[in-house]
Motif scaffolding. Sequence first.
Motif, PDB file in Angstrom:
ATOM      1  N   TYR A 130     -32.441 -18.667 -16.115  1.00 56.15           N
ATOM      2  CA  TYR A 130     -33.347 -19.529 -15.346  1.00 56.15           C
ATOM      3  C   TYR A 130     -34.207 -20.391 -16.263  1.00 56.15           C
ATOM      4  CZ  TYR A 130     -37.162 -20.962 -12.251  1.00 56.15           C
ATOM      5  OH  TYR A 130     -38.093 -21.699 -11.560  1.00 56.15           O
ATOM      6  N   ASN A 131     -34.661 -19.824 -17.377  1.00 54.67           N
ATOM      7  CA  ASN A 131     -35.466 -20.618 -18.316  1.00 54.67           C
ATOM      8  C   ASN A 131     -34.651 -21.772 -18.898  1.00 54.67           C
ATOM      9  OD1 ASN A 131     -33.824 -18.892 -19.798  1.00 54.67           O
ATOM     10  ND2 ASN A 131     -35.486 -17.864 -20.863  1.00 54.67           N
ATOM     11  N   GLN A 132     -33.372 -21.555 -19.144  1.00 56.75           N
ATOM     12  CA  GLN A 132     -32.505 -22.624 -19.635  1.00 56.75           C
ATOM     13  C   GLN A 132     -32.271 -23.689 -18.556  1.00 56.75           C
ATOM     14  OE1 GLN A 132     -29.260 -19.924 -20.636  1.00 56.75           O
ATOM     15  NE2 GLN A 132     -29.559 -20.366 -22.817  1.00 56.75           N
ATOM     16  N   ILE A 133     -32.159 -23.249 -17.332  1.00 53.91           N
ATOM     17  CA  ILE A 133     -31.957 -24.191 -16.228  1.00 53.91           C
ATOM     18  C   ILE A 133     -33.172 -25.091 -16.053  1.00 53.91           C
ATOM     19  CG2 ILE A 133     -31.621 -24.389 -13.726  1.00 53.91           C
ATOM     20  CD1 ILE A 133     -30.040 -21.707 -13.931  1.00 53.91           C
ATOM     21  N   ARG A 134     -34.363 -24.488 -16.114  1.00 52.88           N
ATOM     22  CA  ARG A 134     -35.578 -25.298 -15.964  1.00 52.88           C
ATOM     23  C   ARG A 134     -35.707 -26.290 -17.124  1.00 52.88           C
ATOM     24  NH1 ARG A 134     -36.421 -26.192 -11.296  1.00 52.88           N
ATOM     25  NH2 ARG A 134     -38.119 -27.442 -12.165  1.00 52.88           N
ATOM     26  N   ALA A 135     -35.285 -25.888 -18.300  1.00 54.99           N
ATOM     27  CA  ALA A 135     -35.312 -26.812 -19.439  1.00 54.99           C
ATOM     28  C   ALA A 135     -34.321 -27.959 -19.215  1.00 54.99           C
ATOM     29  CB  ALA A 135     -34.981 -26.069 -20.731  1.00 54.99           C
ATOM     30  N   PHE A 136     -33.154 -27.639 -18.675  1.00 53.29           N
ATOM     31  CA  PHE A 136     -32.170 -28.679 -18.375  1.00 53.29           C
ATOM     32  C   PHE A 136     -32.720 -29.665 -17.352  1.00 53.29           C
ATOM     33  CE2 PHE A 136     -28.870 -30.342 -15.594  1.00 53.29           C
ATOM     34  CZ  PHE A 136     -27.971 -30.888 -16.491  1.00 53.29           C
ATOM     35  N   VAL A 137     -33.371 -29.138 -16.309  1.00 51.40           N
ATOM     36  CA  VAL A 137     -33.951 -29.998 -15.272  1.00 51.40           C
ATOM     37  C   VAL A 137     -34.976 -30.942 -15.884  1.00 51.40           C
ATOM     38  CG1 VAL A 137     -35.413 -30.023 -13.212  1.00 51.40           C
ATOM     39  CG2 VAL A 137     -33.508 -28.392 -13.384  1.00 51.40           C
ATOM     40  N   SER A 138     -35.843 -30.395 -16.728  1.00 49.50           N
ATOM     41  CA  SER A 138     -36.902 -31.193 -17.342  1.00 49.50           C
ATOM     42  C   SER A 138     -36.346 -32.253 -18.289  1.00 49.50           C
ATOM     43  CB  SER A 138     -37.871 -30.272 -18.087  1.00 49.50           C
ATOM     44  OG  SER A 138     -38.861 -31.001 -18.753  1.00 49.50           O
ATOM     45  N   GLN A 139     -35.374 -31.870 -19.072  1.00 49.16           N
ATOM     46  CA  GLN A 139     -34.839 -32.781 -20.085  1.00 49.16           C
ATOM     47  C   GLN A 139     -33.938 -33.865 -19.512  1.00 49.16           C
ATOM     48  OE1 GLN A 139     -32.900 -30.057 -22.760  1.00 49.16           O
ATOM     49  NE2 GLN A 139     -34.819 -29.023 -23.299  1.00 49.16           N
ATOM     50  N   ASN A 140     -33.345 -33.597 -18.337  1.00 48.15           N
ATOM     51  CA  ASN A 140     -32.366 -34.529 -17.783  1.00 48.15           C
ATOM     52  C   ASN A 140     -32.804 -35.170 -16.468  1.00 48.15           C
ATOM     53  OD1 ASN A 140     -29.734 -34.141 -19.547  1.00 48.15           O
ATOM     54  ND2 ASN A 140     -30.643 -32.110 -19.258  1.00 48.15           N
ATOM     55  N   GLY A 141     -34.018 -34.860 -16.034  1.00 47.20           N
ATOM     56  CA  GLY A 141     -34.476 -35.416 -14.764  1.00 47.20           C
ATOM     57  C   GLY A 141     -33.558 -35.050 -13.616  1.00 47.20           C
ATOM     58  N   ALA A 142     -33.063 -33.836 -13.625  1.00 50.79           N
ATOM     59  CA  ALA A 142     -32.077 -33.410 -12.638  1.00 50.79           C
ATOM     60  C   ALA A 142     -32.659 -33.419 -11.230  1.00 50.79           C
ATOM     61  CB  ALA A 142     -31.555 -32.018 -12.986  1.00 50.79           C
ATOM     62  N   ARG A 143     -31.814 -33.728 -10.276  1.00 53.21           N
ATOM     63  CA  ARG A 143     -32.166 -33.686  -8.853  1.00 53.21           C
ATOM     64  C   ARG A 143     -32.010 -32.253  -8.362  1.00 53.21           C
ATOM     65  NH1 ARG A 143     -28.265 -33.913  -4.794  1.00 53.21           N
ATOM     66  NH2 ARG A 143     -29.053 -34.350  -2.675  1.00 53.21           N
ATOM     67  N   CYS A 144     -33.065 -31.696  -7.779  1.00 53.32           N
ATOM     68  CA  CYS A 144     -33.057 -30.305  -7.336  1.00 53.32           C
ATOM     69  C   CYS A 144     -33.127 -30.227  -5.814  1.00 53.32           C
ATOM     70  CB  CYS A 144     -34.220 -29.541  -7.946  1.00 53.32           C
ATOM     71  SG  CYS A 144     -34.167 -29.440  -9.753  1.00 53.32           S
ATOM     72  N   VAL A 145     -32.362 -29.327  -5.230  1.00 51.77           N
ATOM     73  CA  VAL A 145     -32.267 -29.187  -3.780  1.00 51.77           C
ATOM     74  C   VAL A 145     -32.333 -27.704  -3.413  1.00 51.77           C
ATOM     75  CG1 VAL A 145     -30.820 -29.583  -1.737  1.00 51.77           C
ATOM     76  CG2 VAL A 145     -30.840 -31.260  -3.609  1.00 51.77           C
ATOM     77  N   TYR A 146     -33.060 -27.411  -2.336  1.00 54.96           N
ATOM     78  CA  TYR A 146     -33.044 -26.060  -1.770  1.00 54.96           C
ATOM     79  C   TYR A 146     -32.279 -26.102  -0.462  1.00 54.96           C
ATOM     80  CZ  TYR A 146     -34.584 -21.947   0.833  1.00 54.96           C
ATOM     81  OH  TYR A 146     -34.613 -20.795   1.588  1.00 54.96           O
ATOM     82  N   ASN A 147     -31.292 -25.225  -0.322  1.00 60.14           N
ATOM     83  CA  ASN A 147     -30.513 -25.125   0.907  1.00 60.14           C
ATOM     84  C   ASN A 147     -30.920 -23.849   1.637  1.00 60.14           C
ATOM     85  OD1 ASN A 147     -28.172 -24.114   2.584  1.00 60.14           O
ATOM     86  ND2 ASN A 147     -27.382 -26.131   2.057  1.00 60.14           N
ATOM     87  N   SER A 148     -31.592 -24.012   2.769  1.00 63.66           N
ATOM     88  CA  SER A 148     -32.103 -22.857   3.506  1.00 63.66           C
ATOM     89  C   SER A 148     -31.039 -22.213   4.385  1.00 63.66           C
ATOM     90  CB  SER A 148     -33.290 -23.284   4.377  1.00 63.66           C
ATOM     91  OG  SER A 148     -32.894 -24.271   5.318  1.00 63.66           O
ATOM     92  N   THR A 149     -29.907 -22.887   4.587  1.00 62.23           N
ATOM     93  CA  THR A 149     -28.849 -22.323   5.430  1.00 62.23           C
ATOM     94  C   THR A 149     -28.200 -21.118   4.761  1.00 62.23           C
ATOM     95  OG1 THR A 149     -28.392 -24.493   6.395  1.00 62.23           O
ATOM     96  CG2 THR A 149     -26.686 -22.810   6.634  1.00 62.23           C
ATOM     97  N   VAL A 150     -27.838 -21.269   3.495  1.00 62.92           N
ATOM     98  CA  VAL A 150     -27.235 -20.149   2.769  1.00 62.92           C
ATOM     99  C   VAL A 150     -28.262 -19.456   1.871  1.00 62.92           C
ATOM    100  CG1 VAL A 150     -24.959 -21.199   2.833  1.00 62.92           C
ATOM    101  CG2 VAL A 150     -26.414 -21.571   0.841  1.00 62.92           C
ATOM    102  N   VAL A 151     -29.388 -20.087   1.651  1.00 59.73           N
ATOM    103  CA  VAL A 151     -30.476 -19.634   0.780  1.00 59.73           C
ATOM    104  C   VAL A 151     -30.026 -19.673  -0.681  1.00 59.73           C
ATOM    105  CG1 VAL A 151     -32.204 -17.856   0.278  1.00 59.73           C
ATOM    106  CG2 VAL A 151     -31.421 -18.193   2.621  1.00 59.73           C
ATOM    107  N   THR A 152     -30.081 -20.863  -1.232  1.00 61.72           N
ATOM    108  CA  THR A 152     -29.784 -21.079  -2.643  1.00 61.72           C
ATOM    109  C   THR A 152     -30.456 -22.367  -3.093  1.00 61.72           C
ATOM    110  OG1 THR A 152     -27.989 -21.111  -4.287  1.00 61.72           O
ATOM    111  CG2 THR A 152     -27.694 -22.492  -2.360  1.00 61.72           C
ATOM    112  N   ASP A 153     -30.671 -22.477  -4.381  1.00 59.83           N
ATOM    113  CA  ASP A 153     -31.113 -23.726  -4.994  1.00 59.83           C
ATOM    114  C   ASP A 153     -29.983 -24.261  -5.848  1.00 59.83           C
ATOM    115  OD1 ASP A 153     -34.330 -24.161  -4.744  1.00 59.83           O
ATOM    116  OD2 ASP A 153     -33.838 -22.028  -4.700  1.00 59.83           O
ATOM    117  N   TYR A 154     -29.972 -25.580  -6.023  1.00 65.15           N
ATOM    118  CA  TYR A 154     -29.033 -26.169  -6.973  1.00 65.15           C
ATOM    119  C   TYR A 154     -29.628 -27.458  -7.512  1.00 65.15           C
ATOM    120  CZ  TYR A 154     -27.422 -29.140  -3.035  1.00 65.15           C
ATOM    121  OH  TYR A 154     -27.338 -30.015  -1.976  1.00 65.15           O
ATOM    122  N   CYS A 155     -29.125 -27.881  -8.656  1.00 67.66           N
ATOM    123  CA  CYS A 155     -29.576 -29.132  -9.258  1.00 67.66           C
ATOM    124  C   CYS A 155     -28.372 -29.833  -9.873  1.00 67.66           C
ATOM    125  CB  CYS A 155     -30.664 -28.889 -10.310  1.00 67.66           C
ATOM    126  SG  CYS A 155     -30.086 -28.029 -11.781  1.00 67.66           S
TER     127      CYS A 155
END
Length: 371
Positions: free
Chosen positions: A293-318
């Motif tokens: 998770y710490n690596q994922i958050r670093a990827f999001v920060s460094q790449n301006g990744a688009r993040c989405v929460y899906n409440s139907t299945v209950v998951t996050d993705y970017c």
Amino acid sequence: MVFSKKFQFVIPFFLFMLHLHASTAQNIGGYWFAGSGFPASSINSTLFTHLFFAFADINVTTYRVTISSSNSVPLSSFTQTVQQKNPSVKTLLSIGGGASNPSIFSAMASQPSSRKSFIDSAIQLARSNNLHGIDVDWEYPSTPSDMQNFGQLVTELRTSVVIEARDSGKSALLLSAAVFRSSNYYSLNFPAKAMNDSFDFLNLMTYDFHGPNWFPNRTAPPAALYFQTNSGAYQVGGDQGISSWIAAGVSPRKIALGIPYYGYAWRLRNASNNGLYAPANGSAFGGDGSMGYNQIRAFVSQNGARCVYNSTVVTDYCSSGTTWIGYDDVQSVTAKVNYCKSRGLFGHFVWHVGADNNWALSQTAYNTWKM
């Protein structure tokens, strides 16, 4: 086992100890292993009720539980270290794990003498290192005889723990197991009654449902709580697994939902088609595509990744460019903990504490339990 007068005494005492071990929900477990590079002294143990030292091994010849030389010093100080911040946190020694050889577990469980060697040495190792319990992580019993022998093993383990507590005058060791997400392992039923009677709680590994190495052609949620029909993905979810264990006879108050502090990265075929179940072409970064998770958050920060929460299945993705990552973030963790509360579960556990990002997920889970 000889059913002597001594064993007749064990039965009522056994039931008494099970009553003492009955626990309310809001239990938060976390696995830690010395090889993670994350020191035990850095664990924010105030956010957990149970911490698991991973892993002890099984000697292939004697079937005694052993600890590697590199892990012996961290193990000896583990309880003292994590209790400095939280004196009430309970520590358990986890035996086995995903990297262990399941055939050794199978051979150990197949004979009374080797089961006894395992049990006696596990108790001794936990006691001599001041831990509060034992966690059995056999991944996985995979034959009918394995399942039968597993039931015998856990019953004998509980009996031995009760006798040891009586003879030593100490509180009985806690007993837990990390188990498959479902009460049946590809049509083989786990010995649910023996497990319910013998373990204080079960850690259900409700994750690793999808990954780019075994589901390469579409993005998918690695640890969805619910599955989405007609998605083209393998239809599996944490709720489905929990319901199967309850239907098999395990009390909800002995079930902990597993939450991964990691995700998986796919390579999209088209950067513009970047939702759930989008066409993909295997792992984005090679290997199995796993990222803490710490690596994922670093990827999001460094790449301006688009993040989405899906409440139907209950998951996050970017996603960023052709990289797509499925994982659990604060939104899905909040929803999963609320789910645990609504179903009256024992609690939840995480793998592994060192992959959190400034304790964001752990603090979220802790706060959600307290709401």
